[in-house]
Design an enzyme around this catalytic site. Structure first.
Site, PDB file in Angstrom:
ATOM      1  N   THR A  95     -19.332   1.630  -1.024  1.00  0.00           N
ATOM      2  CA  THR A  95     -19.066   1.678   0.408  1.00  0.00           C
ATOM      3  C   THR A  95     -20.112   2.460   1.204  1.00  0.00           C
ATOM      4  O   THR A  95     -20.750   3.372   0.666  1.00  0.00           O
ATOM      5  CB  THR A  95     -17.675   2.333   0.623  1.00  0.00           C
ATOM      6  OG1 THR A  95     -17.480   2.610   1.994  1.00  0.00           O
ATOM      7  CG2 THR A  95     -17.546   3.635  -0.147  1.00  0.00           C
ATOM      8  N   ASP A  96     -20.215   2.123   2.485  1.00  0.00           N
ATOM      9  CA  ASP A  96     -21.017   2.905   3.430  1.00  0.00           C
ATOM     10  C   ASP A  96     -20.463   4.328   3.572  1.00  0.00           C
ATOM     11  O   ASP A  96     -21.172   5.217   4.038  1.00  0.00           O
ATOM     12  CB  ASP A  96     -21.017   2.216   4.801  1.00  0.00           C
ATOM     13  CG  ASP A  96     -19.608   1.942   5.300  1.00  0.00           C
ATOM     14  OD1 ASP A  96     -18.876   1.204   4.610  1.00  0.00           O
ATOM     15  OD2 ASP A  96     -19.215   2.476   6.355  1.00  0.00           O
TER      16      ASP A  96
ATOM     17  N   TYR B 286     -11.977   9.528   0.130  1.00  0.00           N
ATOM     18  CA  TYR B 286     -12.261   8.169  -0.353  1.00  0.00           C
ATOM     19  C   TYR B 286     -13.752   8.027  -0.680  1.00  0.00           C
ATOM     20  O   TYR B 286     -14.128   7.532  -1.748  1.00  0.00           O
ATOM     21  CB  TYR B 286     -11.835   7.159   0.722  1.00  0.00           C
ATOM     22  CG  TYR B 286     -12.354   5.750   0.526  1.00  0.00           C
ATOM     23  CD1 TYR B 286     -11.791   4.902  -0.421  1.00  0.00           C
ATOM     24  CD2 TYR B 286     -13.405   5.260   1.308  1.00  0.00           C
ATOM     25  CE1 TYR B 286     -12.264   3.599  -0.593  1.00  0.00           C
ATOM     26  CE2 TYR B 286     -13.879   3.973   1.150  1.00  0.00           C
ATOM     27  CZ  TYR B 286     -13.308   3.143   0.201  1.00  0.00           C
ATOM     28  OH  TYR B 286     -13.783   1.862   0.037  1.00  0.00           O
TER      29      TYR B 286
HETATM   30  N1  LIG Z   1     -12.057  -2.987   2.930  1.00  0.00           N
HETATM   31  C1  LIG Z   1     -13.194  -2.488   3.432  1.00  0.00           C
HETATM   32  O1  LIG Z   1     -13.403  -2.477   4.645  1.00  0.00           O
HETATM   33  C2  LIG Z   1     -14.259  -1.964   2.522  1.00  0.00           C
HETATM   34  C3  LIG Z   1     -14.128  -2.079   1.161  1.00  0.00           C
HETATM   35  N2  LIG Z   1     -15.120  -1.625   0.332  1.00  0.00           N
HETATM   36  C4  LIG Z   1     -14.976  -1.772  -1.105  1.00  0.00           C
HETATM   37  O2  LIG Z   1     -14.962  -3.162  -1.379  1.00  0.00           O
HETATM   38  C5  LIG Z   1     -14.185  -3.417  -2.540  1.00  0.00           C
HETATM   39  C6  LIG Z   1     -13.179  -4.509  -2.255  1.00  0.00           C
HETATM   40  O3  LIG Z   1     -12.323  -4.053  -1.217  1.00  0.00           O
HETATM   41  P1  LIG Z   1     -11.134  -4.940  -0.648  1.00  0.00           P
HETATM   42  O4  LIG Z   1     -11.062  -6.229  -1.373  1.00  0.00           O
HETATM   43  O5  LIG Z   1     -11.241  -4.920   0.826  1.00  0.00           O
HETATM   44  O6  LIG Z   1      -9.882  -4.017  -1.059  1.00  0.00           O
HETATM   45  P2  LIG Z   1      -8.342  -4.345  -0.958  1.00  0.00           P
HETATM   46  O7  LIG Z   1      -7.661  -3.102  -0.504  1.00  0.00           O
HETATM   47  O8  LIG Z   1      -8.097  -5.620  -0.240  1.00  0.00           O
HETATM   48  O9  LIG Z   1      -7.975  -4.604  -2.488  1.00  0.00           O
HETATM   49  C7  LIG Z   1      -7.983  -3.585  -3.447  1.00  0.00           C
HETATM   50  C8  LIG Z   1      -7.416  -4.143  -4.720  1.00  0.00           C
HETATM   51  O10 LIG Z   1      -7.354  -3.099  -5.686  1.00  0.00           O
HETATM   52  C9  LIG Z   1      -6.110  -3.176  -6.323  1.00  0.00           C
HETATM   53  N3  LIG Z   1      -5.737  -1.890  -6.863  1.00  0.00           N
HETATM   54  C10 LIG Z   1      -5.499  -0.737  -6.195  1.00  0.00           C
HETATM   55  N4  LIG Z   1      -5.100   0.213  -7.060  1.00  0.00           N
HETATM   56  C11 LIG Z   1      -5.094  -0.349  -8.297  1.00  0.00           C
HETATM   57  C12 LIG Z   1      -4.765   0.105  -9.596  1.00  0.00           C
HETATM   58  N5  LIG Z   1      -4.345   1.352  -9.817  1.00  0.00           N
HETATM   59  N6  LIG Z   1      -4.897  -0.759 -10.627  1.00  0.00           N
HETATM   60  C13 LIG Z   1      -5.288  -2.027 -10.430  1.00  0.00           C
HETATM   61  N7  LIG Z   1      -5.616  -2.523  -9.227  1.00  0.00           N
HETATM   62  C14 LIG Z   1      -5.504  -1.691  -8.180  1.00  0.00           C
HETATM   63  C15 LIG Z   1      -5.149  -3.640  -5.250  1.00  0.00           C
HETATM   64  O11 LIG Z   1      -3.972  -4.163  -5.815  1.00  0.00           O
HETATM   65  C16 LIG Z   1      -5.987  -4.691  -4.560  1.00  0.00           C
HETATM   66  O12 LIG Z   1      -5.900  -5.905  -5.263  1.00  0.00           O
HETATM   67  C17 LIG Z   1     -13.583  -2.077  -2.942  1.00  0.00           C
HETATM   68  O13 LIG Z   1     -14.397  -1.507  -3.936  1.00  0.00           O
HETATM   69  C18 LIG Z   1     -13.689  -1.239  -1.686  1.00  0.00           C
HETATM   70  O14 LIG Z   1     -13.772   0.141  -1.975  1.00  0.00           O
HETATM   71  C19 LIG Z   1     -16.272  -1.095   0.821  1.00  0.00           C
HETATM   72  C20 LIG Z   1     -16.465  -0.948   2.163  1.00  0.00           C
HETATM   73  C21 LIG Z   1     -15.463  -1.358   3.126  1.00  0.00           C
END
Ligand SMILES: NC(=O)C1=CN([C@@H]2O[C@H](COP(=O)(O)OP(=O)(O)OC[C@H]3O[C@@H](n4cnc5c(N)ncnc54)[C@H](O)[C@@H]3O)[C@@H](O)[C@H]2O)C=CC1
Length: 283
Positions: free
Chosen positions: A96-97, A120
């Site tokens: 992430t940023d 985070y």
């Molecule tokens: N959403 C955003 O705006 C941003 C996201 N990111 C990164 O991008 C990546 C993808 O993010 P998104 O798809 O938006 O996230 P999201 O919040 O939509 O999905 C996260 C996923 O992780 C799963 N998860 C959480 N805790 C868990 C656990 N203990 N065991 C197994 N699974 C678990 C959730 O069930 C979900 O499927 C992540 O690494 C996030 O940190 C980076 C910058 C911005």
């Protein structure tokens, strides 16, 4: 190529799930709060590459649950990277940023000094460090402002609020770029494929949409495209206090990804239109 993906219900995981050869593990199959179980899942599935699309993403709640965020965002990708290093397969994880402090106005480059402002960001940075230390073939892909037709994100929140209210106040002094999860999924798969051929491409890269914008202008863009009649009033971050501090400058310099992997920065505007179409908000 068989690719094991951690995550099933998240924005990125759902975009990865549509590809042939991708096997997505939900929390019931691999819980990231048990890093050893994630490593075991990799050994058992014996894939040709692993993508980590799961994360603790509740930025404000992480202030109260930093230890748990550190396990899910730190130790778990660390254990995955170690298992991939053992078996000699590429590991791609998303960061992430928020690893940066948001100072200045220049785009952050992958080698710039990190200084997260919140729990985070610290947990994601811990994950980056453990992945690098595992000594395998890896890519850490930092992205920003992820949007899609799935899950919870700014586009969906704006559509809901914009239909309920005539006017919204939105932060206008945070600058960055929305990044469609669909484009991140395609980039992760291409990176995994190229890393399998050339482990020398291992490293930390940035991938974000363009052009840069603010949350307030992004909201205006969403309302204009979806024909939602809601006025947006600019406010400074200081007028919208949150438990976790956010960086003001989230610009990510993405040229190394294009140079090394030939993956260009996507224009997020057609991506937004596609999301609105998928949500039935644009014909
Ligand atoms: N959403 C955003 O705006 C941003 C996201 N990111 C990164 O991008 C990546 C993808 O993010 P998104 O798809 O938006 O996230 P999201 O919040 O939509 O999905 C996260 C996923 O992780 C799963 N998860 C959480 N805790 C868990 C656990 N203990 N065991 C197994 N699974 C678990 C959730 O069930 C979900 O499927 C992540 O690494 C996030 O940190 C980076 C910058 C911005």
């Amino acid at each position: 190529m068989t690719i094991l993906v951690f995550g099933k219900t998240g924005q990125l995981a759902q975009e990865l799930a549509v590809y042939d050869g991708v096997i997505c593990l939900g929390r019931d199959q691999a819980d990231l709060s048990h890093p050893a179980a994630c490593a075991a899942a990799i050994r058992q599935a014996a894939p040709q590459a692993v993508i980590n699309a799961a994360a603790y993403t509740a930025v404000d709640k992480a202030e109260e649950e930093e230890a748990l965020a550190n396990v899910i965002n730190g130790a778990a990708p660390g254990a995955m990277a170690a298992a991939c290093a053992e078996t000699g397969i590429p590991f791609v994880t998303v960061s992430t940023d928020y690893v940066f402090d948001g100072s200045g106005e220049a785009p952050w480059q992958p080698g710039d000094a990190t200084a997260p402002l919140n729990a985070y960001g610290r947990s994601k940075l811990a994950g980056e460090e453990m992945v690098r230390a595992a000594g395998g073939t890896y890519a850490i892909l930092r992205t920003s402002w992820v949007v899609s037709a799935h899950g919870t994100n700014f586009v969906k929140t704006m559509l809901r609020l914009g239909k309920e209210r005539e006017r919204l106040t939105i932060v206008a002094d945070q600058t960055g770029a929305p990044t469609p999860a669909r484009d991140i999924a395609a980039a992760c798969l291409e990176i995994a494929r190229q890393l399998a051929e050339d482990p020398g491409k291992s490293g930390t890269y940035h991938f974000a949409g363009q052009p840069e914008t603010s949350w307030a202008d992004f909201a205006r863009g969403i309302f204009a495209r979806a024909r939602v009649d809601c006025a947006v009033e600019d406010i400074p971050t200081s007028a919208y206090p949150t438990p976790a501090a956010r960086p003001l400058n989230s610009r990510l310099g993405c040229t190394s990804l294009e140079t090394v992997f030939n993956i260009p920065q996507p224009d997020w505007r057609p991506g937004l239109d596609q999301i609105l179409k998928d949500l039935g908000e644009l014909s």
